[in-house]
Design a protein around this motif. Structure first.
Motif, short mmCIF file in Angstrom:
data_model
loop_
_atom_site.label_atom_id
_atom_site.label_comp_id
_atom_site.label_asym_id
_atom_site.label_seq_id
_atom_site.Cartn_x
_atom_site.Cartn_y
_atom_site.Cartn_z
N ALA A 46 7.51 15.21 2.46
CA ALA A 46 6.38 14.33 2.80
C ALA A 46 6.19 13.29 1.71
CB ALA A 46 5.12 15.15 2.97
N ASP A 47 5.63 12.16 2.10
CA ASP A 47 5.27 11.10 1.16
C ASP A 47 3.80 10.77 1.42
OD1 ASP A 47 4.93 8.84 -0.38
OD2 ASP A 47 6.39 7.60 0.67
N LEU A 48 2.95 11.21 0.51
CA LEU A 48 1.53 10.88 0.61
C LEU A 48 1.34 9.57 -0.16
CD1 LEU A 48 -1.42 11.63 1.34
CD2 LEU A 48 -1.53 12.86 -0.82
N ILE A 49 1.16 8.48 0.58
CA ILE A 49 1.05 7.18 -0.09
C ILE A 49 -0.42 6.96 -0.45
CG2 ILE A 49 1.58 4.71 0.03
CD1 ILE A 49 3.52 5.37 2.36
N VAL A 50 -0.66 6.86 -1.74
CA VAL A 50 -2.03 6.71 -2.22
C VAL A 50 -2.25 5.22 -2.52
CG1 VAL A 50 -3.73 7.51 -3.90
CG2 VAL A 50 -1.79 8.98 -3.30
N VAL A 51 -2.96 4.56 -1.61
CA VAL A 51 -3.19 3.13 -1.78
C VAL A 51 -4.40 2.94 -2.69
CG1 VAL A 51 -3.54 0.91 -0.61
CG2 VAL A 51 -2.18 2.69 0.50
N LEU A 52 -4.13 2.58 -3.92
CA LEU A 52 -5.19 2.37 -4.91
C LEU A 52 -5.69 0.93 -4.84
CD1 LEU A 52 -3.40 4.26 -7.82
CD2 LEU A 52 -5.37 5.09 -6.51
N SER A 53 -4.78 0.03 -4.47
CA SER A 53 -5.17 -1.37 -4.29
C SER A 53 -4.20 -2.02 -3.31
CB SER A 53 -5.10 -2.10 -5.62
OG SER A 53 -5.17 -3.49 -5.38
N SER A 54 -4.76 -2.71 -2.30
CA SER A 54 -3.88 -3.38 -1.34
C SER A 54 -3.82 -4.88 -1.61
CB SER A 54 -4.35 -3.11 0.09
OG SER A 54 -5.70 -3.50 0.23
N GLU A 55 -4.29 -5.28 -2.81
CA GLU A 55 -4.16 -6.69 -3.20
C GLU A 55 -2.69 -7.06 -3.32
OE1 GLU A 55 -5.96 -7.85 -6.95
OE2 GLU A 55 -7.83 -7.00 -6.20
N ASN A 56 -2.34 -8.29 -2.96
CA ASN A 56 -0.95 -8.71 -3.10
C ASN A 56 -0.53 -8.71 -4.57
OD1 ASN A 56 -0.88 -9.08 -0.41
ND2 ASN A 56 -0.30 -11.24 -0.47
N LYS A 57 0.72 -8.31 -4.81
CA LYS A 57 1.17 -8.28 -6.21
C LYS A 57 1.29 -9.69 -6.77
CE LYS A 57 5.80 -7.37 -4.43
NZ LYS A 57 6.49 -6.22 -3.89
N SER A 58 1.09 -9.81 -8.09
CA SER A 58 1.05 -11.14 -8.69
C SER A 58 2.45 -11.72 -8.91
CB SER A 58 0.30 -11.09 -10.01
OG SER A 58 0.84 -10.05 -10.79
N VAL A 59 3.44 -10.86 -9.12
CA VAL A 59 4.82 -11.35 -9.34
C VAL A 59 5.68 -10.78 -8.22
CG1 VAL A 59 6.77 -11.39 -10.95
CG2 VAL A 59 4.43 -11.27 -11.84
N SER A 60 6.40 -11.63 -7.53
CA SER A 60 7.22 -11.15 -6.41
C SER A 60 8.37 -10.31 -6.94
CB SER A 60 7.78 -12.33 -5.61
OG SER A 60 8.81 -12.95 -6.35
N SER A 61 8.90 -9.41 -6.10
CA SER A 61 10.01 -8.59 -6.59
C SER A 61 11.24 -9.45 -6.85
CB SER A 61 10.29 -7.40 -5.67
OG SER A 61 10.56 -7.83 -4.38
N THR A 62 11.37 -10.57 -6.14
CA THR A 62 12.52 -11.47 -6.37
C THR A 62 12.50 -11.97 -7.83
OG1 THR A 62 12.30 -12.18 -4.09
CG2 THR A 62 13.66 -13.57 -5.51
N GLN A 63 11.31 -12.42 -8.29
CA GLN A 63 11.19 -12.90 -9.67
C GLN A 63 11.42 -11.76 -10.67
OE1 GLN A 63 7.24 -14.69 -8.66
NE2 GLN A 63 7.61 -15.79 -10.56
N ALA A 64 10.87 -10.59 -10.35
CA ALA A 64 10.96 -9.47 -11.29
C ALA A 64 12.38 -8.92 -11.38
CB ALA A 64 9.98 -8.37 -10.87
N HIS A 65 13.12 -8.90 -10.25
CA HIS A 65 14.54 -8.49 -10.29
C HIS A 65 15.29 -9.38 -11.28
CE1 HIS A 65 15.43 -5.56 -7.11
NE2 HIS A 65 14.60 -6.18 -6.29
N ALA A 66 15.00 -10.69 -11.21
CA ALA A 66 15.72 -11.65 -12.04
C ALA A 66 15.44 -11.43 -13.52
CB ALA A 66 15.34 -13.07 -11.63
N ALA A 67 14.23 -10.94 -13.85
CA ALA A 67 13.86 -10.74 -15.26
C ALA A 67 14.43 -9.43 -15.82
CB ALA A 67 12.34 -10.73 -15.39
N ALA A 68 14.87 -8.53 -14.95
CA ALA A 68 15.27 -7.18 -15.39
C ALA A 68 16.28 -7.16 -16.55
CB ALA A 68 15.79 -6.37 -14.20
#
Ligand code: PMV
Length: 342
Positions: free
Chosen positions: A187-209
């Motif tokens: 099972a995956d109990l997804i605990v939504v603590l905040s549904s605000e949109n993330k500030s940095v897209s995963s595309t940008q963050a992948h590039a910084a890795a």
């Protein structure tokens, strides 16, 4: 022409895809492994239309975001689908999600998965994956097509436990189901603590890795961790698997936090929940492991019979926006809806 509806569930990565060796080929720096979910999904309807442009309607909660950069990604992806199928036509598309998007619940995985599948089904006028396969588009081919829109979407084309192998060269990448959903019921109990949109897209963050000093050591250990995870699923060793899942998530976030510029997807409540979960485990209250995608929300991986108890205890200790009670799922579905107004 009939309208077709694709329902594609999201997936939660146990071994995270983080960083790319080639943007052009969407070539990941390492293997990844995920569990396909059964509830959190994108539902996308597509019909072939006459005219010069595509027509897309996004519901408020959609796996595909309404913004200039995302619009461009979607248009580019529809062109890619047309090229792959060698068709000139445009699409009328409607899409919605059963869960909040852009906050680390892998909405782009289900979003691009459902977009790809609905457009392929509408173009070929096929109401099942078997029929699509008989026309030369096997699941893996569709998964590769979806991967170009969002890497993690590739793994949602199969149910159960799915690997995306990096391969020695970009054209040697492969995506395959390792175990069916029946093999191990998690099972995956997804605990939504905040549904605000993330500030940095995963595309940008992948590039910084690659700017993180922790990136190279992470990549060096991925093949071995992948092997150990597969062995743990094979032998249904939840404790061994859980430990590996949690370590991998923490390691990915360590890379993200130490990238240049540093990025932080965690909220204060994210750290508190992870620390609390580890304490609950150590003190023998229950056995559950945390994993976190590119957002602040925590996926608690547990045995299905423990989910209610864990949910109850989390609600007593944390203010949670919402819970999504999910589990391993069987993969995507297609339905023919008949002729709707286009
Ligand atoms: O598929 P993308 O480009 O949105 O990357 C998402 C990567 C993670 O969700 C953080 C990890 C994964 O393997 O799904």
């Amino acid at each position: 022409m009939d309208t077709y509806q694709a329902t594609v569930t999201s997936n939660i990565a146990f071994l995270k895809y983080w960083g790319k060796d080639s943007l052009e080929h969407q070539w990941p720096s390492g293997n990844s492994l995920s569990m396909t979910l059964s509830k959190a999904c994108s539902v996308t309807k597509a019909a072939v239309i006459e005219g010069e442009s595509d027509h897309i309607t996004f519901a408020a909660s959609s796996g595909l975001k309404k913004s200039a950069s995302e619009d461009h990604k979607i248009t580019a992806h529809l062109d890619r689908v047309r090229k792959e199928l060698r068709v000139p036509h445009r699409f009328k598309i409607e899409t919605h999600n059963t869960f909040p998007s852009s906050c680390g619940i892998a909405s782009s995985a289900s979003g691009f998965g459902a977009l790809t599948l609905a457009c392929v089904a509408a173009s070929l006028q096929c109401d099942s994956l078997d029929l699509i396969c008989s026309k030369g588009y096997a699941r893996e081919r569709l998964a590769h097509l979806a991967r170009m829109g969002s890497g993690s979407a590739s793994r949602s084309f199969f149910g159960g436990y799915v690997s995306w192998y990096r391969g020695q060269t970009p054209d040697k990448q492969s995506i395959k189901q390792e175990f069916t959903s029946e093999h191990m019921n998690l099972a995956d109990l997804i605990v939504v603590l905040s549904s605000e949109n993330k500030s940095v897209s995963s595309t940008q963050a992948h590039a910084a890795a690659p700017t993180s000093q922790l990136y190279a050591p992470r990549i060096a250990g991925l093949t071995e961790r992948h092997k150990l995870m597969l062995e743990a699923i094979k032998t249904r060793d939840f404790s061994a698997l859980g430990r590996l899942i949690e370590v991998d998530a923490l390691e990915m976030h360590a890379v993200i936090m130490t990238s240049n510029p540093p990025i932080n997807y965690w909220h204060e409540k994210t750290s508190s929940l992870v620390a609390w979960l580890r304490q609950m485990r150590q003190t023998g209250h229950f056995e559950a492991y945390a994993t976190i995608d590119a957002g602040p929300n925590v996926h608690v991986i547990c045995r299905p019979e423990d989910m209610n108890k864990i949910k109850q205890q989390i609600s007593e200790h944390f203010s949670v926006e919402t819970f999504i009670e999910d589990r391993v799922g069987a993969g995507p579905q297609i339905k023919r809806l008949g002729t709707l107004e286009t």
